[in-house]
Design an enzyme around this catalytic site. Structure first.
Site, PDB file in Angstrom:
ATOM      1  N   HIS A  17       0.843  -1.204   0.000  1.00 59.55           N
ATOM      2  CA  HIS A  17       0.000   0.000   0.000  1.00 59.55           C
ATOM      3  C   HIS A  17       0.878   1.255   0.000  1.00 59.55           C
ATOM      4  O   HIS A  17       0.639   2.199  -0.759  1.00 59.55           O
ATOM      5  CB  HIS A  17      -0.849   0.066   1.279  1.00 59.55           C
ATOM      6  CG  HIS A  17      -1.932  -0.963   1.390  1.00 59.55           C
ATOM      7  ND1 HIS A  17      -2.101  -1.745   2.501  1.00 59.55           N
ATOM      8  CD2 HIS A  17      -2.921  -1.323   0.543  1.00 59.55           C
ATOM      9  CE1 HIS A  17      -3.135  -2.543   2.344  1.00 59.55           C
ATOM     10  NE2 HIS A  17      -3.655  -2.323   1.149  1.00 59.55           N
ATOM     11  N   LYS A  41     -15.638  -7.544   4.856  1.00 56.33           N
ATOM     12  CA  LYS A  41     -14.476  -8.121   5.551  1.00 56.33           C
ATOM     13  C   LYS A  41     -14.556  -7.800   7.039  1.00 56.33           C
ATOM     14  O   LYS A  41     -14.840  -6.657   7.407  1.00 56.33           O
ATOM     15  CB  LYS A  41     -13.176  -7.516   4.999  1.00 56.33           C
ATOM     16  CG  LYS A  41     -12.908  -7.755   3.531  1.00 56.33           C
ATOM     17  CD  LYS A  41     -11.607  -7.058   3.136  1.00 56.33           C
ATOM     18  CE  LYS A  41     -11.320  -7.135   1.648  1.00 56.33           C
ATOM     19  NZ  LYS A  41     -10.226  -6.255   1.236  1.00 56.33           N
ATOM     20  N   ARG A  90      -2.261  -5.866  -8.119  1.00 53.38           N
ATOM     21  CA  ARG A  90      -1.186  -6.824  -7.835  1.00 53.38           C
ATOM     22  C   ARG A  90      -1.082  -7.879  -8.921  1.00 53.38           C
ATOM     23  O   ARG A  90      -0.040  -8.164  -9.452  1.00 53.38           O
ATOM     24  CB  ARG A  90      -1.442  -7.519  -6.494  1.00 53.38           C
ATOM     25  CG  ARG A  90      -1.195  -6.632  -5.309  1.00 53.38           C
ATOM     26  CD  ARG A  90      -1.712  -7.228  -4.045  1.00 53.38           C
ATOM     27  NE  ARG A  90      -3.149  -7.426  -4.109  1.00 53.38           N
ATOM     28  CZ  ARG A  90      -3.905  -7.728  -3.067  1.00 53.38           C
ATOM     29  NH1 ARG A  90      -3.372  -7.905  -1.888  1.00 53.38           N
ATOM     30  NH2 ARG A  90      -5.207  -7.867  -3.203  1.00 53.38           N
ATOM     31  N   SER A 126      -3.207  -7.631   3.235  1.00 50.88           N
ATOM     32  CA  SER A 126      -3.438  -7.432   4.667  1.00 50.88           C
ATOM     33  C   SER A 126      -3.849  -8.751   5.310  1.00 50.88           C
ATOM     34  O   SER A 126      -3.402  -9.076   6.419  1.00 50.88           O
ATOM     35  CB  SER A 126      -4.531  -6.379   4.880  1.00 50.88           C
ATOM     36  OG  SER A 126      -4.132  -5.154   4.330  1.00 50.88           O
TER      37      SER A 126
END
Ligand code: PNS
Length: 160
Positions: A17, A41, A90, A126
């Site tokens: 990030h 989430k 990504r 994460s």
């Protein structure tokens, strides 16, 4: 003056990030990093904790501001005058959902620019950081030191 917005759940922020935020800060006059709760989430860190971690990790970047928002990202962008959303991509696994959000946000009036993630960080997420620490592994070098400390405090050795 072009303002860019870097949104995310940042639960917690990773070096991936931060790499995107730093590179965005070189391209735009101002970058507003915004922490948004993602209801899909379950979060480990409170919004306040995430803001603290991001502020610590971006303190050296003059053009970067850190904020939080509860609502539609495009409304936040309009509120702070951000013309563009910057998101890191990504791998192809990110593409479908990111494209969907970018097209919806475009329809609602704000364009998205994708930044190819630095190859050194392309496997970071994460969720993976939390899992590694939970099972006793180290994430040194993958998250800022202050984030590693907080992950240890919350999770080390605490299996679900
Ligand atoms: O880090 P994440 O979880 O991939 O970030 C997702 C995020 C926060 C960027 C996304 O969930 C979001 O934009 N939420 C705000 C609500 C919103 O605007 N939803 C419509 C998106 S088209």
């Amino acid at each position: 003056m072009t303002i860019a917005c870097c949104p995310g759940s940042f639960d917690p922020p990773t070096n991936g990030h931060l790499d995107v935020i730093e590179r965005a800060a070189r391209l735009f006059d101002e970058v507003v990093v915004v922490v948004v709760e993602n209801p899909a989430k379950a979060s480990l860190f409170s919004i306040g904790e995430r803001l603290e971690m991001l502020r610590e990790a971006t303190a050296h970047l003059e053009a970067v501001k850190v904020s939080s928002f509860d609502g539609l990202l495009v409304d936040f962008c309009k509120q702070v005058g951000a013309e563009v959303i910057v998101k890191g991509l990504r791998a192809v696994t990110d593409f479908d959902f990111e494209m969907q959000m970018a097209q919806m946000n475009s329809r609602m009036g704000v364009e998205t620019a994708f930044m190819a993630t630095n190859a050194a960080y392309s496997y970071l997420s994460s969720s993976l950081m939390k899992e590694v620490v939970r099972y006793g592994g180290t994430v040194e070098g993958l998250v800022p030191p202050e984030v590693a400390t907080r992950l240890d405090e919350k999770l080390k050795g605490r299996k679900p």
